[in-house]
Design an enzyme around this catalytic site. Structure first.
Site, short mmCIF file in Angstrom:
data_model
loop_
_atom_site.label_atom_id
_atom_site.label_comp_id
_atom_site.label_asym_id
_atom_site.label_seq_id
_atom_site.Cartn_x
_atom_site.Cartn_y
_atom_site.Cartn_z
N LYS A 1 0.85 -1.19 0.00
CA LYS A 1 0.00 0.00 0.00
C LYS A 1 0.89 1.24 0.00
CE LYS A 1 -3.92 1.91 2.69
NZ LYS A 1 -4.72 1.76 3.94
N SER B 1 -9.78 1.76 3.15
CA SER B 1 -8.94 2.54 2.27
C SER B 1 -7.92 1.72 1.47
CB SER B 1 -8.18 3.57 3.10
OG SER B 1 -7.27 2.92 3.97
N SER C 1 -9.92 -0.66 7.27
CA SER C 1 -9.32 -0.43 5.95
C SER C 1 -8.63 -1.64 5.32
CB SER C 1 -8.31 0.72 6.02
OG SER C 1 -8.99 1.96 6.00
#
Lengths: 478, 480, 89
Positions: free
Chosen positions: A72, A147, A171
């Site tokens: 990420k 997210s 997330s």
């Protein structure tokens, strides 16, 4: 053979048997990315050349030797960008490795590329990215969750073998549910946060996205542990998480919190989760009613605590030492205000302003202080519940993936995090695993919650269910 | 109407450690710009703080030295404000649970400015109460150019303690004595060099005036930019006068922050109360609480030094120093350490103190780095005590020793001073020389003054070269 | 809203200001429910009793960055200093 569809476990077997080389895996993945990421847009950057170079040098005797992993884009990797999907950090290059990255490198993993996210991990849909939204592999019109939507999507679409994400209020688990893969949020303090760009320090954890529960355990074996660079990481022993996977669910006490089966929950989600409960019961687990009464306050508490912490954590993005500085500033103050106006997206601004407000003079006690107290109550709920059961079972998200642009009101978006948020507030561990599909072929996620540092039992419960079903073998058609 | 001032001080002192407060970068004054920096103190994305145990110990030790109560448990908080000398735009500090609570500083007579030391109030031994001491991180250094500013983050994140007094001071001289005493104690514990001119100790002042006898405090102003202890005294004297003038003319004091300008000798408004900050303090979620009762306090106690007033008493009672000598030596920890090294194993306390205070200090030495071996002072005192040289000659040896760093016995030899006590013997040698060299005596007497050298040579031979030529010369001339 | 935006050092357009005002108003209104929760059983101490304590770092040097590395991302620099528009109070 399509190596990109395999699991860490399967690839490791082939690598150690010398049937394949790490380069073969990278090659297969790069081809896959070339063919599908134009539709998914899960990656912000893929450095194929570098991935091949790493594969060349990969030591396959190491636990993750030769396994490509996507990261990420809010986790620092030395000499790489770390945009957090923000314009403000578009050109930033990190001079250091996050602790998890150092550990992955030491374990022989190949860092394949960087995945999209909601800006600074603020969001539940990966629509709040300055670099465009990510698409759900099961339905490109739908959001992948967020997210960590990019990490979830690339694992679900076989564009990565595994990925790292961060989870502040769901997330990791929510996008894993919406994309149909396995996402684990470890106990707070289990994995070092050093190098993960902070959103809410008391809630953030790094965790893995994988195709199976066993793979999740394999990644956890590498990234867990106390870190002297991180004050809140806990000096707790790290067991071999794969050891207990097959201990069986017979006699396992599974708690069902009545407050989590709310009105307004999607019927198909409800049905899938109820079926999962039935399966556990049928396979020898004990189903126990538990109560988490303060869950109803979780969203209020979360949006006060998380935004307050974020308002301070994101203050450092001022364009002085790094970041894109607005050319319009004439003095230090308006340079800040314009840099931040132009650099941050709406959701980030909204949360910083909310967080600043709840901490500001005259409001601290009513909001922040009160929220912290309710958080204590919520934590007690979990402590009490775990006296009666080993793991708690809930849906991960009240609905399956929704259409992009469908939720424009921030509050309705926030409410969708109801099942995952309490886990972060209580600092316990949680995992989302696939437990079915909707009539429109969208994945449904089952959330299992474990007590503090009880990942072994959490993984056991998840692995038992997963192996009793075929959900994880189902692939999106792309 | 008579007015009195009410003064409280907030002193920031840099804490002596190897590394910064929350990262492993070097804690050092100076250094090449932006070289003592890392992801943590630069506030890079993802970097997190880890607290330095030594900074905590040093602050506890300070609390012990200043008679504070050490909190059993304390925490770190974030103080939020945007300023370019902070890398995170929040400062990690301690808000409502500081490490040390209460305590006090007793003003020593000799800590007052010289010219007021004889005043009765200086001898009172007044105690200035402390409110608290907390630990925080220092900010970076900024440089101001025409339209831009430049920042060096080397100092950013170094440990800093804030020592907050109660508003117990009434005069600029008390503030002077307070700062002087505080600096001395910090030096004693080796917790801070506390040199205001190097920015190692900084102070902000809260000051108000009120009619004598009134209990209620007047409206206070905060003074900043006080860079020396005497500057702080001047600033206070000015500001008290200013406030009294305003009030006595029926005006009111505005609550504001004022900046002292040492060059013009005046204070100027920096900002008013309306622009006060809203710091939004909250507990730093990156940092765990600290318990002092799990060993930290005991570790700090082990480092507790003998404090200045205790040392002074000991010098007077055990080493027979005068009060003045004891005070001067005890005022400077480094000098006191040196004195004790010199005096150890001897009974020459007063003599050595005298050498150090009257001659040595006049050379303006760097007392932290004295190059003369301490045992030289002891040896000098021995020479006097044993009657080898008299005190007048001792001074001559001392002056030489301070510049040459040679051993006193060598200097005595070099200068031939050792023979001096043997005047009788020298006279005998001279008589022998006159008797044995009648020709030279006659030549000398007839005006050939150089002839005396033969006589001197005779005496030198007799004394194997150890005599002082000038002295022989003197004796011979007298005898001839 | 202007006050809080100022504290946050974020310039907002009039439209954004109005939009945030209504959106955040709703969120805060929702959060009002916390006022009804009975928290009397939670001790009124600012320190969370669940937290471990004294996880401290020994005072030994770790590697610093070089000035070049430190300034690598600086929007503007000169003479090994980070340069920015003039600092004002």
């Amino acid at each position: 053979m399509s190596l990109h569809t395999l699991t860490i476990k399967e690839l490791r077997n082939k690598l150690t048997a010398k049937e394949i080389s790490p380069k073969d895996i990278v090659e297969s993945l790069v081809k896959r990315i070339d063919s599908v990421d134009g539709k998914i847009k899960g990656y912000l950057r893929v450095n194929a050349k570098d991935a091949f170079a790493q594969a060349e040098k990969a030591d396959i005797s190491k636990p993750l030797g030769g396994i490509p992993i996507a990261i990420k884009d809010n986790i620092a990797v030395s000499d790489e960008g770390c945009t957090c999907s923000s314009k403000l950090l578009e050109n930033y290059v990190s001079p250091y490795d996050a602790t998890v990255i150092r550990k992955l490198k030491e374990a022989g993993a190949v860092l394949l590329g960087r995945t999209n996210l909601d800006e600074f991990a603020m969001g539940s849909s990966t629509e709040n990215s300055a670099f465009g939204r990510t698409h759900n592999p099961w339905n490109l019109d739908c959001i992948p969750g967020g997210s960590s939507g990019g990490s979830a999507a690339v694992v679900a679409a076989d564009e990565a073998i595994a990925a790292l994400g961060t989870d502040t209020g769901g997330s990791i688990r929510q996008p894993a549910a919406l994309c149909g893969c396995v996402g684990l949020k470890p106990t707070y303090g289990r994995v070092s946060r050093y190098g993960a760009v902070a959103f809410a320090s008391s809630l953030d954890q790094i965790g893995p996205f994988t195709k199976t529960v066993e793979d999740s355990a394999l990644v956890m074996n590498v990234i867990s542990g106390y870190d002297q660079m991180e004050n809140t990481s806990r000096p707790v022993d790290v067991p071999d998480f794969t050891k207990s996977l097959n201990a069986g669910i017979k006699g396992l006490r599974i708690g069902i919190p009545k407050e989590y089966f709310i009105d307004g929950m999607d019927k198909e989600v409800q049905t899938a989760v109820k079926k999962a409960i039935d399966w556990y019961a049928a396979n020898g687990a004990e189903i126990i009613d538990v109560s988490l009464p303060n869950t109803e306050h979780a969203i209020s508490v979360y949006y006060i605590v998380a935004t307050a912490e974020a308002s301070a954590n994101l203050a450092r993005f001022d364009g002085v030492r790094y970041g894109r500085r607005s050319p319009d500033g004439t003095d230090s103050i308006n340079s800040y205000s314009k840099t931040r106006e132009q650099g941050f997206g709406s959701e980030v601004k909204r949360r910083i302003i909310l967080g600043t407000y709840v901490l500001s003079s005259g409001y601290y006690d009513a909001y922040y202080n009160r929220a912290q107290k309710v958080r204590q109550l919520l934590r007690r709920d979990f402590t009490e519940a775990f006296k009666k059961c080993d793991v708690i079972l809930t849906p991960t998200s009240p609905t399956a993936a929704f259409k992009a642009g469908e939720k424009s009101d921030p509050l309705s978006m926030y409410l969708a995090d109801i099942f995952t948020i309490a886990v972060n507030l209580a600092e316990v561990c949680g995992i989302s695993i696939p437990c079915g599909f909707t009539s429109t072929n969208l994945p449904i996620g089952l959330q299992l919650i474990g007590s503090h540092f009880d990942e072994p039992r959490l993984l056991l419960a998840a692995h038992g269910y997963e192996q009793g079903h075929d959900w994880f073998k189902k692939k999106p058609s792309l | 109407m008579q007015y009195e001032a009410v003064i409280g001080l907030e002193v920031h002192a840099q804490v002596k450690t190897n590394t910064k407060m929350f990262c492993g970068c070097k804690n050092e004054y100076g250094g090449e710009q932006n070289t003592h920096v890392c992801p943590v103190c630069l506030g890079l994305p993802g970097a997190l703080p880890t607290p330095n145990v030594e900074a905590i110990r040093q602050t506890i030790l300070t609390g012990l030295m200043l008679d504070c109560r050490i909190a059993e448990v304390c925490k770190f908080d974030r103080k939020n404000y945007f300023y370019p000398d902070q890398s995170k735009n929040y400062q990690i500090t301690q808000f409502d649970m500081p490490l040390c609570i209460g305590g006090g500083v007793v003003l020593d007579k000799y800590a007052f400015p010289k010219e007021v030391q004889k005043e009765a109030y200086a001898a009172e031994g007044k105690k200035i109460r402390l409110n608290r001491i907390h630990l925080e991180e220092d900010v970076a250094k900024s440089f101001h150019f025409d339209s831009e500013s430049g920042i060096d983050f080397n100092r950013c994140g170094t440990p800093l303690m804030e020592i907050v007094s109660e508003a117990d001071m009434r005069t600029p001289e008390e503030a002077f004595a307070y700062l002087t005493t505080l600096k001395r104690i910090l030096n004693y514990g080796n917790v801070s060099d506390a040199d205001m001119e190097k920015g190692q100790m900084r102070c902000d002042v809260n000051i108000s005036v009120r009619p004598v006898g009134q209990e209620k405090f007047g409206t206070k102003c905060e003074l900043k930019n006080l860079n020396t202890i005497s500057g702080a005294r001047r600033a206070l004297a000015y500001e008290i006068q200013r406030q009294i003038e305003v009030v006595s003319k029926g005006g009111t004091i505005t609550q504001e922050t004022r900046r002292w300008d040492d060059a013009t000798g005046q204070t100027y408004v920096m900002r008013s109360k309306e622009n006060a900050h809203d710091y939004r303090y909250f507990p730093d979620p990156d940092l765990l609480p600290v318990r002092t009762d799990k060993g930290l306090k005991i570790e700090a106690e082990a480092k507790m030094p003998e404090l200045p007033h205790k040392k002074k008493d000991r010098y007077i009672n055990e080493l027979q120093l005068s009060e003045y000598q004891a005070e001067v030596l005890a005022a400077d920890k480094a000098l006191a350490d040196y004195f004790e090294l010199a005096v150890s194993g001897t009974k020459h306390g007063p003599a050595i103190a005298n050498y150090l205070i009257n001659e040595f200090l006049a050379t303006e030495p760097d007392t932290a780095n004295i190059l003369i071996p301490a045992k030289h002072f002891a040896q000098l005192a021995d020479l006097v005590a044993n009657g080898k040289i008299n005190s007048k000659q001792a001074k001559e040896v001392l002056v030489d020793m301070l510049s040459s760093h040679e051993e006193p016995v060598k200097i005595v030899e070099k200068k031939g001073l050792a023979q001096v006590t043997d005047l009788g013997a020298l006279e005998t040698f001279c008589d022998e020389a006159i008797a044995a060299n009648p020709k030279s005596v006659a030549d000398y007497k007839s005006g050939k003054l150089g002839a005396i050298n033969a006589l001197k040579g005779f005496v030198m031979k007799k004394t194997k070269g150890q005599a002082n030529p000038a002295l022989i010369d003197e004796i011979l001339q007298k005898k001839l | 809203m202007a006050y809080v935006a100022g504290l946050s050092r974020i310039d907002l357009s009039k439209e954004e200001e109005a939009l945030f005002q209504s959106q955040l108003g709703k969120v805060l209104e929702y959060a009002q429910e916390l006022q009804k929760v009975d928290v009397s059983s939670v001790p009124d101490t600012p320190i969370d009793p669940n937290l471990p304590t004294n996880v401290l770092r020994e005072d030994s040097l770790r590697d610093s960055l070089t000035a070049r590395e430190a300034l690598l991302n600086a929007p503007k620099q000169a003479n090994n200093l980070f340069i920015m528009p003039k600092i004002v109070e």
